[in-house]
Design an enzyme around this catalytic site. Structure first.
Site, PDB file in Angstrom:
ATOM      1  CE1 TYR A 289       5.008   0.551  -0.398  1.00  0.00           C
ATOM      2  CE2 TYR A 289       4.034  -1.519   0.289  1.00  0.00           C
ATOM      3  CZ  TYR A 289       3.912  -0.173  -0.003  1.00  0.00           C
ATOM      4  OH  TYR A 289       2.686   0.437   0.093  1.00  0.00           O
ATOM      5  CE1 TYR A 339       1.677   2.049   3.443  1.00  0.00           C
ATOM      6  CE2 TYR A 339       0.050   3.781   3.249  1.00  0.00           C
ATOM      7  CZ  TYR A 339       0.557   2.566   2.843  1.00  0.00           C
ATOM      8  OH  TYR A 339      -0.064   1.885   1.828  1.00  0.00           O
TER       9      TYR A 339
END
Ligand SMILES: [Zn+2]
Lengths: 385, 138
Positions: A289, A339
């Site tokens: 992440y 994203y």
């Protein structure tokens, strides 16, 4: 500790285009990704009886998608209200629902118009209620501003440098250039990184992830059923969710977090590796992440790929290169692919383990790591082919 | 006071009103546990160390050390902060133990260092609200 090693699998994946302006509703995005996940698995949507998603007030409810898809008899319809920390958690939750008999075939999705609609990074409400009354009045409002505080602390404690952060941004851009899905495929040089507009010290423009419209979905089922489906199963080998003490009154709040030089990762590392029965050396490809460059460094340290404080030197020495010891964010990550709140990392891990990643393929990738979240709580999974 | 104040204002509640009342009187008040003497911030219903509900308000020295900080250069929202940037948001460790977020004022951002001693400097921003900011210690 999660103890369902290899008992469930990702049988299908689906995703939309990742864009700045989808021109459609979030419901349409979610439905497209979920239908594609069913088709990929070769599963008739009539067989889907569970659906789970996560959102930050910027998506559609799982029941909306179940209704839009005409699911016949959904038994497990669940939402998780949180940020990117949930991107792996919803899959782990699906495994427990499957093994307890609540549902057989579960869709997991994340869908958002994150650029053309609600922009998560663009600010928060100006009213300062709850714990926000001790942060927002000082002009501490946006997520880049929140995360910069963690990064500066890491720099204070360990001497981490902007040059080391640059290696993360530049490497992931190089990966994105190989990925037809990626939103940012222009080359990024170290010089461009360092001369980019300053947003909030220590972050410049290229330390901060993209904003995207799009959706990703997976179909989760038992290992036995997955073996009878169209695609080679990707087994869920390990998983963990959690964080340390004082995770905060909201995702932004770190006033009582022990030390922002480390995030949730060291607090879940033991459970993660024990659940899978392997260690960091066994990972062939990592999808970490990367809402911000430094969060990769904290994850590498926290999960034991290197010692605390050595994440910066690790990335600067080529540790996360495609041809290095830990090929990382082979799709370009949140920084350069899109994203989709970490769910795109799961998609990429599955394609790598199936050998479907084309020019991005890491040779002989058998075991992948995905992580989700960068602050006081988060989740991670180990997947295998 | 300035009617044009556009920045977020704290909304004091039952837990936090004594803190903001203290700031208005230029006192930095912290919750302190009557059982174990631990000071805590932000205020909560229980002492997070021993879970006692017997908490009292106690004036802090106002002395602290810089723990981490950011320099905001890109204003968000732009109309509110365009004339403020660059500004510094910091976490400071109070001598009494708790950590607090604040602004560091009265110095250039580049002069801020890890562990730098700072002291509270109250700034009234509305009739009801005075913010505890910090400046380099004299
Ligand atoms: Zn106590």
């Amino acid at each position: 500790m999660w103890n369902l090693r290899d008992q469930c699998a990702i049988a299908g994946i689906g995703y939309t285009a990742f864009t700045k302006n989808s021109g459609v509703t979030v419901l349409e995005l979610a439905t497209e990704a979920c239908m594609k996940a069913c088709q990929d698995a070769g599963v008739n949507p009539d067989e889907v009886d569970g659906i789970i998603s996560f959102n930050f007030g910027d998506s559609v409810p799982s029941m909306s998608v179940a209704t839009a898809m005409g699911l016949k008899d959904p038994q497990w319809v669940v939402e998780y209200s949180s940020g990117g920390n949930a991107a792996n958690l919803i899959t782990l939750a699906a495994t427990s629902a499957i093994k307890s008999g609540l549902a057989k075939n579960i869709l997991c999705f994340r869908a958002m118009n994150g650029r053309s609609g609600f922009r998560l990074g663009g600010g928060r409400q100006m009213a300062a209620y709850g714990v926000t009354q001790f942060t927002a009045p000082y002009g501490w409002i946006t997520y880049p501003q929140a995360m910069a505080m963690w990064c500066q602390r890491h720099m204070n404690k360990y001497g981490t440098t902007k040059e080391q952060l640059a290696h993360v941004a530049v490497q992931f851009r190089q990966n994105a250039m190989q990925n037809e899905r990626a939103m940012q495929r222009k080359p990024l040089t170290f010089e461009e990184y360092h001369s980019a507009r300053k947003i909030v010290d220590p972050f410049g423009l290229y330390d901060i992830c993209l904003e995207s419209d799009g959706a990703c979905a997976t179909l989760i089922t038992s290992a036995e059923r997955a073996r009878d489906m169209k695609k080679k199963p990707v087994y869920i080998m390990g998983g963990a969710y959690g964080g340390g003490p004082a995770q905060g009154e909201d995702l932004f709040d770190i006033i009582r977090w022990p030390d922002p030089a480390e995030n949730f990762a060291p607090y879940i590392a033991d459970a993660l590796w024990k659940s899978a029965g392997i260690g960091p050396m066994d990972i062939d490809v990592a999808e970490i992440y990367d809402c911000f460059t430094y969060s990769v460094i904290m994850a590498l340290e926290g999960l034991g790929f290197c010692k605390p404080g050595e994440g910066g030197p690790f990335v600067a020495a080529g540790g996360i290169r495609r041809d290095g010891p830990l090929p990382t964010n082979t799709h370009g990550g949140l920084l350069s692919e899109a994203y989709i709140h970490g769910f795109n990392h799961v998609i990429e891990a599955v394609e790598q383990l199936r050998g479907e990643a084309g020019v991005r393929q890491v040779p002989n990738a058998e075991i992948a790591l995905t992580t989700a979240g960068a602050m006081t709580c988060g989740s991670a999974m180990i997947l295998r082919r | 006071m300035d009617n044009e104040y556009l920045k977020p204002l704290p909304a004091p509640d039952h837990l936090t009103a004594p803190f903001w009342d203290g700031c208005k009187a230029n006192k930095l008040l912290l919750q302190r546990c009557k059982q174990c003497s631990t000071s805590q911030f932000p205020p909560g219903p229980l002492c997070t160390k021993c879970r006692s509900a017997e908490l009292e308000w106690s004036e802090a020295s106002g002395k602290a050390k810089v723990y981490s900080w950011i320099v905001v250069r890109h204003p968000i929202p732009a109309d509110v902060y365009k004339d403020e940037v660059p500004y510094v948001v910091a976490l400071v460790d109070l001598d009494e133990g708790p950590r607090m977020s604040t602004n560091i004022v009265d110095c250039v951002p580049e002069s801020i260092k890890d562990g730098m001693p700072v002291e509270v400097a109250f700034k009234q921003v509305s009739d009801a609200i005075t913010l505890p900011l910090f400046r380099p210690a004299k």
